[in-house]
Design an enzyme around this catalytic site. Structure first.
Site, short mmCIF file in Angstrom:
data_model
loop_
_atom_site.label_atom_id
_atom_site.label_comp_id
_atom_site.label_asym_id
_atom_site.label_seq_id
_atom_site.Cartn_x
_atom_site.Cartn_y
_atom_site.Cartn_z
N ARG A 161 -16.17 -10.55 -7.98
CA ARG A 161 -15.93 -11.15 -6.66
C ARG A 161 -14.45 -11.21 -6.29
NH1 ARG A 161 -20.18 -16.28 -6.82
NH2 ARG A 161 -22.04 -15.01 -6.60
N HIS A 207 -16.04 -20.25 -1.07
CA HIS A 207 -17.45 -20.43 -1.38
C HIS A 207 -17.69 -21.55 -2.39
CE1 HIS A 207 -21.50 -19.43 -2.36
NE2 HIS A 207 -21.22 -18.99 -3.55
N GLU A 230 -20.53 -29.48 -9.39
CA GLU A 230 -19.33 -28.82 -8.89
C GLU A 230 -18.14 -29.79 -8.82
OE1 GLU A 230 -19.84 -26.83 -5.11
OE2 GLU A 230 -17.79 -26.10 -5.07
#
Lengths: 246, 675
Positions: B364, B439, B463
């Site tokens: 990515r 993201h 997260e």
């Protein structure tokens, strides 16, 4: 594109609301909610309180947004309000924007409603009772693909409430049927299948949702295309459950 | 905090970098003592989690009814934790800002969830998942944590299936898997393109079951605005009821933050509109260290920005790169042409050209950076936004010719539909346009092996913590980590802390409580009484532009210094000039956003300082000063194989940097190569 917006303004649940008219300039690339963002920036500039409306993911999956747009839940396309774009409208259009209308979804402010009733319906039985750590190996019970696929189709419900807003009776049976079908299609969901349907229907009625008369407006409004047959499944499971004495 | 908390101990070695190495962030921070995670057991890697579970004390079942837990956030981590702790018998209060726990942004995850089940018999194992995750994280995560994550991954799938999560299945009725993100085995479980939704609904139903059982109470439309620390322990939170505006205080024996990532500091990201840093930032200001805040994941395949009105970005699954070919025109003059009229020899398939071995399937971070390079060169396509065309083509023409339109529809139909809905273009006939977008954040609050922060009694999961993904997260690993923490890790570590409880009852007029309440109220009063001229969103947008320009895909020393100055000026202006209308005693979305943007304005500066300090390129963090001659990321293990844990030192003092050395006992650190 120049638009005229008629928007429902209501300060709180207890206060009376009214329609107010605004002018806004939008571009066809904007999403519907971005058009409202533009309006709110302008209102803020002018010293008028912005319009309250709910949204979160803005990609059509969280179920937080939901507006009555020209009398249709989520507007003219079969999608969520956040995925509706202004290219679906024409320059010079007048758009009427209201909150979901349902006794069971009281208005909190402007276009925001309280959908807590849906959580309480899930609490009444919309789950499979398995404590963390108590699960057998995932391959212990195969699930035929057809059942798994049907369970998935029903499980894609996002709980937005468009079905209720669309229904002339204010019924939430599409929401109910989706959950009963999702869990009832799976072997893991069998143990509680009959008590689940009875308890969830009971809670649904208790919350003030109306009865289903198979009109099907809910299906036409559902952004996730939950099929009407989940309501047949719901009724079938309910009959079986009652026969079994639940 | 001046004293080290008792959850960590000071290691003896010096934390200063070699003299020949530039200390870019000098003057922006104060060096602090090194820290060490003391909760991870030593010994063989595969026995550590067992050891810790055995050694962690157990609160007597009869006592659990008297032990209370606050969980903030109801995504995969928060919902699964609240449900599991409720089942165990603790008294749980669960908070979320949305109108229902089911709306948390985990719901938007598309691709899948990794687990080392080896159902395909393709050589997968716990060790291989561990190894891939460490390598994918570019050697900036902890071996012990990542190994545990790989170990419990298999339990997650069992649990979810038992709850009724309708994973994709084969005709024999067994679970299907797919491969993902450049790993060599098929270990990703999925539910079409809606895996996050299905997993979250599973956790949400487990949570609602506990609500019905009376072990969990849910507070929806309640936003945490402050942490309460009494006698060095996290003991409660202050929340704002977002409907009535009431400021409410809740106490507990332990506080768990599961409030997600802070990608919205960039204003435009794939995060939900409400995602924010406030819960973790308020905890940071109360003494919890913030670790590696600059580690941001920028996803290469998102739908590009169309104009100034843009409110968020939408991700298109990475799987599209399996069949789509990425290109830009060779000549700038072609950028406004219909792409179908651009001849083959005038197209630059730049990933295939630069990385012949991996082509369009490079990781990515590399795919994102190269897209930026092409657009910076002036070869981007699509609408011009603020003077630059920010888009590259993702072209399926070859794949459609090779496999037929039907096959492409079967594989990607829902993604193509979504693209068509948002852009109004038909991707079957015109190449898609894509551009990278923020993201996910790998950074977050520092936690030890028990997931406890530097504030005793404050745990962080999902997260919101920093722990498992290093400098880059692999695809399908966010869902795995959220549920691992929530279902299987936290419940086993938090009990050791709770075994000392219940703690003393806190008086409503305790000075720490009153001070926190006063701080919350005065902040709200300031926003409501300020006679400013600019909207909250305008500040947020400007901050986002600064972060994206200087702390986005490529970071430089000069750029970061400039960004810090710009942010400080903007923050100053925000406090003087922000305009919030309406009343604090009712639903007021401008007021909600004002509090969040205030915290983003502080976080943004810390991210830039962290990026300035780390003069190396690793994972999602690319420093222009640290690259090979070919322009590839150059990691500097001798100087930077540490976790940068930042301590808040007050609004006017530079943050204190504590370094946690990363020790690799089992995996050899190697340079990544995708050529």
């Amino acid at each position: 594109m120049k638009l005229t917006l008629n928007i429902w303004r209501q300060a709180s649940t207890a206060s009376a609301g009214e329609m107010k008219t605004y002018q806004v300039e939008a571009s066809p690339d904007m999403s519907f909610l971005e058009m409202l963002d533009v309006l709110n920036e302008e209102l803020n500039e002018k010293g008028e309180e912005p319009v309250a409306f709910d949204s979160d993911c803005r990609e059509g999956i969280c179920g937080m947004c939901g507006l009555m747009i020209n009398g249709e839940p989520h507007g003219p396309e079969r999608t969520t309000t956040c995925q509706l774009h202004m290219r679906s409208f024409a320059d010079g259009d007048t758009i009427t924007i209201e909150p979901w209308r349902s006794t069971a979804f009281p208005v909190l402010k402007d276009l925001c409603v309280d959908r807590g009733a849906f959580d309480r319906i899930i609490q009444s039985g919309g789950y499979i009772s398995v404590n963390t750590g108590a699960a057998p190996d995932a391959h212990a019970t195969p699930v035929p693909k057809d059942n798994a696929d049907r369970a998935f189709d029903a499980a894609t419900c996002i709980g937005c409430g468009a079905c209720v807003a669309a229904c002339p009776n204010g019924s939430a049976t599409l929401f109910l049927g989706a959950k009963v079908t999702h869990l009832g299609e799976l072997p893991q969901g069998q143990a509680e299948r009959w008590s689940r349907v009875v308890d969830m229907v009971g809670q649904h009625d208790h919350e003030g949702f109306g009865g289903c008369t198979n009109i099907g407006e809910c299906v036409a409004a559902c952004p996730k295309e939950i099929p009407l047959d989940v309501i047949s499944q719901l009724n079938s499971d309910l009959r079986t459950a009652i026969r079994k004495g639940h | 905090m001046t004293d080290m908390p008792d959850t960590t101990t000071t290691a003896p070695e010096s934390a200063t970098a070699p003299a020949e190495f530039a200390d870019d962030a000098a003057g922006y921070y104060t060096p602090g003592d090194p820290i060490r995670d003391t909760k991870a057991p030593s010994g063989p890697l595969d026995e550590r989690w067992n050891t810790r579970q055995f050694e962690a004390r157990i609160a007597n079942p009869a006592n659990r009814r008297r032990l209370s837990v606050i969980v903030v956030g109801t995504g995969l981590a928060g919902a699964s934790a609240a449900a599991t702790l409720g089942e165990a018998g603790y008294v749980v209060k669960s908070f979320c800002y949305q109108d229902s726990p089911r709306r948390a942004h985990s719901i938007a995850a598309q691709g899948g969830i990794n687990a080392a089940k080896n159902y395909k018999g393709d050589g997968d194992s716990v060790y291989r998942l561990f190894y891939d995750t460490i390598k994918g994280g570019d050697y900036r995560s902890r071996e012990s944590n990542v190994y545990r994550l790989a170990q419990v991954s298999t339990n997650i799938i069992d649990q979810c299936v038992a709850q009724g999560v309708p994973f994709a299945r084969e005709y024999g009725g067994l679970l299907d898997n797919r491969s993902f993100g450049g790993v060599q085995v098929s270990r990703t479980f999925y539910a079409r393109g809606q895996t996050g939704q299905q997993l979250l609904i599973g956790a949400y139903q487990a949570l609602e079951r506990q609500v019905a059982a009376g072990t969990v109470r849910c507070y929806t439309r309640h936003e945490m605005v402050e942490l309460i620390v009494v006698d060095g322990r996290a003991r409660g939170i202050i929340v704002r009821d977002m409907v009535t505006g009431e400021i409410e205080t809740y106490f507990a024996d332990v506080v768990v933050l599961a409030s997600g990532g802070y990608g919205n500091v960039f204003f435009l990201s794939t995060n939900a509109m409400g995602c924010n840093v406030t819960a973790t930032w308020r905890a940071h200001r109360k003494g919890a260290y913030m670790a590696n805040p600059c580690f941001t994941q920028i996803h290469p395949t998102c739908i590009p920005v169309t104009g100034h009105h843009q409110s968020k970005l939408t991700l298109m699954s990475e799987s599209l790169r399996n069949d789509g070919r990425i290109w830009v025109p060779k000549k700038k003059a072609d950028c406004t042409k219909d792409p179908r009229d651009i001849a083959e020899e005038d197209r630059d398939y730049y990933l295939e050209r630069i990385y012949p071995a991996f082509g369009n399937l490079v990781p990515r971070d590399i795919a994102s950076r190269q897209a930026k390079n092409m657009c910076d060169e002036g070869r981007g396509v699509g609408p011009e936004v603020e003077g630059v065309r920010r888009g590259v083509y993702l072209d399926f023409a070859d794949a459609i010719e090779r496999l037929g339109r039907e096959a492409i529809e079967e594989k990607y139909g829902n993604l193509f539909d979504m693209y068509a809905r948002i852009t109004g273009e038909d991707p079957y006939s015109v190449p898609m346009r894509i551009y990278p977008a923020v993201h996910y954040v790998m950074g977050g609050l520092w936690v030890d092996y028990d997931l406890q922060t530097t504030i005793p009694g404050l745990f962080v999961i999902g997260e919101a913590n920093f722990s498992d993904h290093g400098a880059n997260r692999l695809g399908a690993s966010a869902l795995m980590q959220g549920l691992a923490d929530g279902y299987f890790v936290l419940s086993n570590t938090i009990r050791d802390y709770l075994a000392d409880g219940p703690f003393d009852r806190i008086a409503d007029d305790d000075p720490a409580v009153v001070e926190a309440q006063t701080a919350v109220q005065s902040r709200i009063d300031h926003f409501m009484s300020n006679t400013g001229t600019r909207s909250v969103d305008s500040y947020h947008r400007e901050l986002g532009n600064i972060m994206w320009e200087y702390c986005g895909m490529e970071r430089t020393e000069d750029g970061l210094r400039k960004a810090i100055d710009l942010i400080r000026t903007l923050r100053d202006d925000f406090w003087r000039n922000v305009k919030v209308l309406g009343s604090a005693e009712s639903l007021n979305q401008s007021l909600e956003r004002a509090g969040r943007v205030a915290d983003f304005l502080e976080l943004g500066e810390l991210m830039c300082i962290d990026a300035l300090n780390r003069r190396e390129s690793c994972g999602g963090h690319f420093r222009a000063e640290s690259q090979t001659e070919e322009g590839e990321a150059l990691r500097r293990d001798e100087q930077y194989s540490y976790v940068a844990a930042w301590e808040w030192a007050g609004p006017d003092d530079p943050p204190v940097l504590h370094k946690e050395d990363l020790v690799y006992e089992f995996v050899e650190m190697k340079a990544r190569s995708y050529k």
